[in-house]
Design a protein around this motif. Sequence first.
Motif, PDB file in Angstrom:
ATOM      1  N   ARG A  67      31.731  28.623   0.468  1.00 56.25           N
ATOM      2  CA  ARG A  67      32.588  28.932  -0.682  1.00 56.25           C
ATOM      3  C   ARG A  67      31.853  28.550  -1.966  1.00 56.25           C
ATOM      4  O   ARG A  67      30.884  27.782  -1.941  1.00 56.25           O
ATOM      5  CB  ARG A  67      33.932  28.233  -0.593  1.00 56.25           C
ATOM      6  N   GLU A  68      32.318  29.099  -3.066  1.00 58.73           N
ATOM      7  CA  GLU A  68      31.671  28.839  -4.352  1.00 58.73           C
ATOM      8  C   GLU A  68      32.136  27.506  -4.930  1.00 58.73           C
ATOM      9  O   GLU A  68      33.295  27.118  -4.778  1.00 58.73           O
ATOM     10  CB  GLU A  68      31.987  29.958  -5.336  1.00 58.73           C
ATOM     11  N   ASP A  69      31.195  26.823  -5.590  1.00 57.05           N
ATOM     12  CA  ASP A  69      31.560  25.584  -6.277  1.00 57.05           C
ATOM     13  C   ASP A  69      32.054  25.908  -7.689  1.00 57.05           C
ATOM     14  O   ASP A  69      32.272  27.075  -8.032  1.00 57.05           O
ATOM     15  CB  ASP A  69      30.383  24.605  -6.298  1.00 57.05           C
ATOM     16  N   HIS A  70      32.206  24.887  -8.539  1.00 54.92           N
ATOM     17  CA  HIS A  70      32.762  25.106  -9.873  1.00 54.92           C
ATOM     18  C   HIS A  70      31.845  25.912 -10.780  1.00 54.92           C
ATOM     19  O   HIS A  70      32.262  26.440 -11.801  1.00 54.92           O
ATOM     20  CB  HIS A  70      33.073  23.755 -10.534  1.00 54.92           C
ATOM     21  N   THR A  71      30.550  26.018 -10.392  1.00 56.98           N
ATOM     22  CA  THR A  71      29.608  26.803 -11.192  1.00 56.98           C
ATOM     23  C   THR A  71      29.482  28.230 -10.685  1.00 56.98           C
ATOM     24  O   THR A  71      28.751  29.036 -11.264  1.00 56.98           O
ATOM     25  CB  THR A  71      28.216  26.144 -11.189  1.00 56.98           C
ATOM     26  N   GLY A  72      30.166  28.531  -9.587  1.00 61.14           N
ATOM     27  CA  GLY A  72      30.078  29.866  -9.009  1.00 61.14           C
ATOM     28  C   GLY A  72      28.979  30.021  -7.991  1.00 61.14           C
ATOM     29  O   GLY A  72      28.766  31.119  -7.458  1.00 61.14           O
ATOM     30  N   GLU A  73      28.266  28.925  -7.683  1.00 58.54           N
ATOM     31  CA  GLU A  73      27.178  28.982  -6.699  1.00 58.54           C
ATOM     32  C   GLU A  73      27.747  28.826  -5.296  1.00 58.54           C
ATOM     33  O   GLU A  73      28.600  27.963  -5.044  1.00 58.54           O
ATOM     34  CB  GLU A  73      26.145  27.888  -6.987  1.00 58.54           C
ATOM     35  N   LEU A  74      27.271  29.643  -4.368  1.00 56.43           N
ATOM     36  CA  LEU A  74      27.755  29.610  -2.987  1.00 56.43           C
ATOM     37  C   LEU A  74      27.118  28.452  -2.242  1.00 56.43           C
ATOM     38  O   LEU A  74      25.894  28.317  -2.217  1.00 56.43           O
ATOM     39  CB  LEU A  74      27.429  30.936  -2.295  1.00 56.43           C
ATOM     40  N   LYS A  75      27.951  27.615  -1.632  1.00 55.14           N
ATOM     41  CA  LYS A  75      27.457  26.453  -0.894  1.00 55.14           C
ATOM     42  C   LYS A  75      28.200  26.326   0.426  1.00 55.14           C
ATOM     43  O   LYS A  75      29.287  26.890   0.604  1.00 55.14           O
ATOM     44  CB  LYS A  75      27.645  25.167  -1.712  1.00 55.14           C
ATOM     45  N   LEU A  76      27.610  25.558   1.349  1.00 60.12           N
ATOM     46  CA  LEU A  76      28.251  25.264   2.624  1.00 60.12           C
ATOM     47  C   LEU A  76      29.003  23.943   2.502  1.00 60.12           C
ATOM     48  O   LEU A  76      28.401  22.870   2.440  1.00 60.12           O
ATOM     49  CB  LEU A  76      27.203  25.168   3.742  1.00 60.12           C
ATOM     50  N   PHE A  77      30.326  24.018   2.456  1.00 58.05           N
ATOM     51  CA  PHE A  77      31.166  22.829   2.326  1.00 58.05           C
ATOM     52  C   PHE A  77      31.627  22.362   3.709  1.00 58.05           C
ATOM     53  O   PHE A  77      31.967  23.167   4.569  1.00 58.05           O
ATOM     54  CB  PHE A  77      32.388  23.118   1.453  1.00 58.05           C
ATOM     55  N   SER A  78      31.637  21.055   3.885  1.00 56.38           N
ATOM     56  CA  SER A  78      32.141  20.488   5.132  1.00 56.38           C
ATOM     57  C   SER A  78      33.651  20.612   5.184  1.00 56.38           C
ATOM     58  O   SER A  78      34.347  20.318   4.206  1.00 56.38           O
ATOM     59  CB  SER A  78      31.730  19.014   5.237  1.00 56.38           C
ATOM     60  N   LEU A 114      20.732  15.431   7.655  1.00 56.72           N
ATOM     61  CA  LEU A 114      21.169  16.483   6.754  1.00 56.72           C
ATOM     62  C   LEU A 114      21.707  15.830   5.486  1.00 56.72           C
ATOM     63  O   LEU A 114      22.572  14.956   5.544  1.00 56.72           O
ATOM     64  CB  LEU A 114      22.264  17.332   7.411  1.00 56.72           C
ATOM     65  N   LEU A 115      21.163  16.262   4.352  1.00 59.32           N
ATOM     66  CA  LEU A 115      21.550  15.684   3.066  1.00 59.32           C
ATOM     67  C   LEU A 115      22.802  16.385   2.546  1.00 59.32           C
ATOM     68  O   LEU A 115      22.827  17.612   2.418  1.00 59.32           O
ATOM     69  CB  LEU A 115      20.403  15.830   2.070  1.00 59.32           C
ATOM     70  N   LEU A 116      23.828  15.594   2.266  1.00 63.62           N
ATOM     71  CA  LEU A 116      25.079  16.108   1.736  1.00 63.62           C
ATOM     72  C   LEU A 116      25.332  15.525   0.350  1.00 63.62           C
ATOM     73  O   LEU A 116      24.841  14.451   0.020  1.00 63.62           O
ATOM     74  CB  LEU A 116      26.255  15.754   2.652  1.00 63.62           C
TER      75      LEU A 116
END
Length: 284
Positions: free
Chosen positions: A69-80, A107-109
């Motif tokens: 899903r997208e973060d607050h900047t609109g970048e797509l990331k893999l969220f846990s 894995l860096l989170l």
Amino acid sequence: EEDDDRMLLLNLLYAPRGSRLFSIAKTMCSIETLSHVLAWSKDWKMKEEEGYSVDLVELPRLKLTFTAREDHTGELKLFSMDHADLFVSNDHNDLTKKMIAGIPHSLLLSNLGGEMQLLVPVLPPVRPHIISQPFTTDLVINREGCTWNASLSQRFYLYPIHVSLSFALTKGLNSALYLLLLRLLHREYDAAYRLCDSIATDSKLSPEGQEIFKALSYANDDFHPDAAAVRLKVSLVTIDSGTPLPWDLTLQLADYIVKLPHVSATCRLPLQEELQLLESDGVV
């Protein structure tokens, strides 16, 4: 079943190089074998040549799930989906690389506030014998340890990373014990020695803790003076727990005394602790 609920299982093994699917496969293979990583796409109607989106990533053995899903900047990331606000971070700089050296299965989170954590599956590490490199620090992870896996109550540990990015913090005795094991096998004696106070206990270890504690014997072929000092410190802080030591305390103490002039200042035991070990029942 409704069409909107259908998802397509993607083949990570043949992900096109340079694609988002390939990037996810490369990231996830550090913590799990690809045969146990399930990548799902909602674009089940799309043709293969058009490219699929990756909407969900599951790791059943580790009991982890990530959603795209997208973060607050609109970048797509893999969220846990198991830990609120944590997503897979690509912020690998010199400081983080140095900190996670010796933890190949990590894995860096990060969260939106920039606070980082290190996800490390609890797997038995092995330092292979290499004749041409007797002081190697390379670790191989055994992912099929049946006895080890049966004793686990947790499949992974989360280590908060200090704001300086210079070291990881521990939460609980077992997580500290596992990090100590990794540091000792990687020959980071100073870091391993500092972790010893985090595993101090006068209570019996849990089955999970006992399994990790026994694994400290994997480094018994390390005869560095500082390695003997770490083993003695571990013996001292767990002496009242009743847990059998994975080494001969008498031999370790003798080895330490013989090599005492070569023990680093950061790993040298105080005189009072040396006397306490000499007077213990485990020394003959």
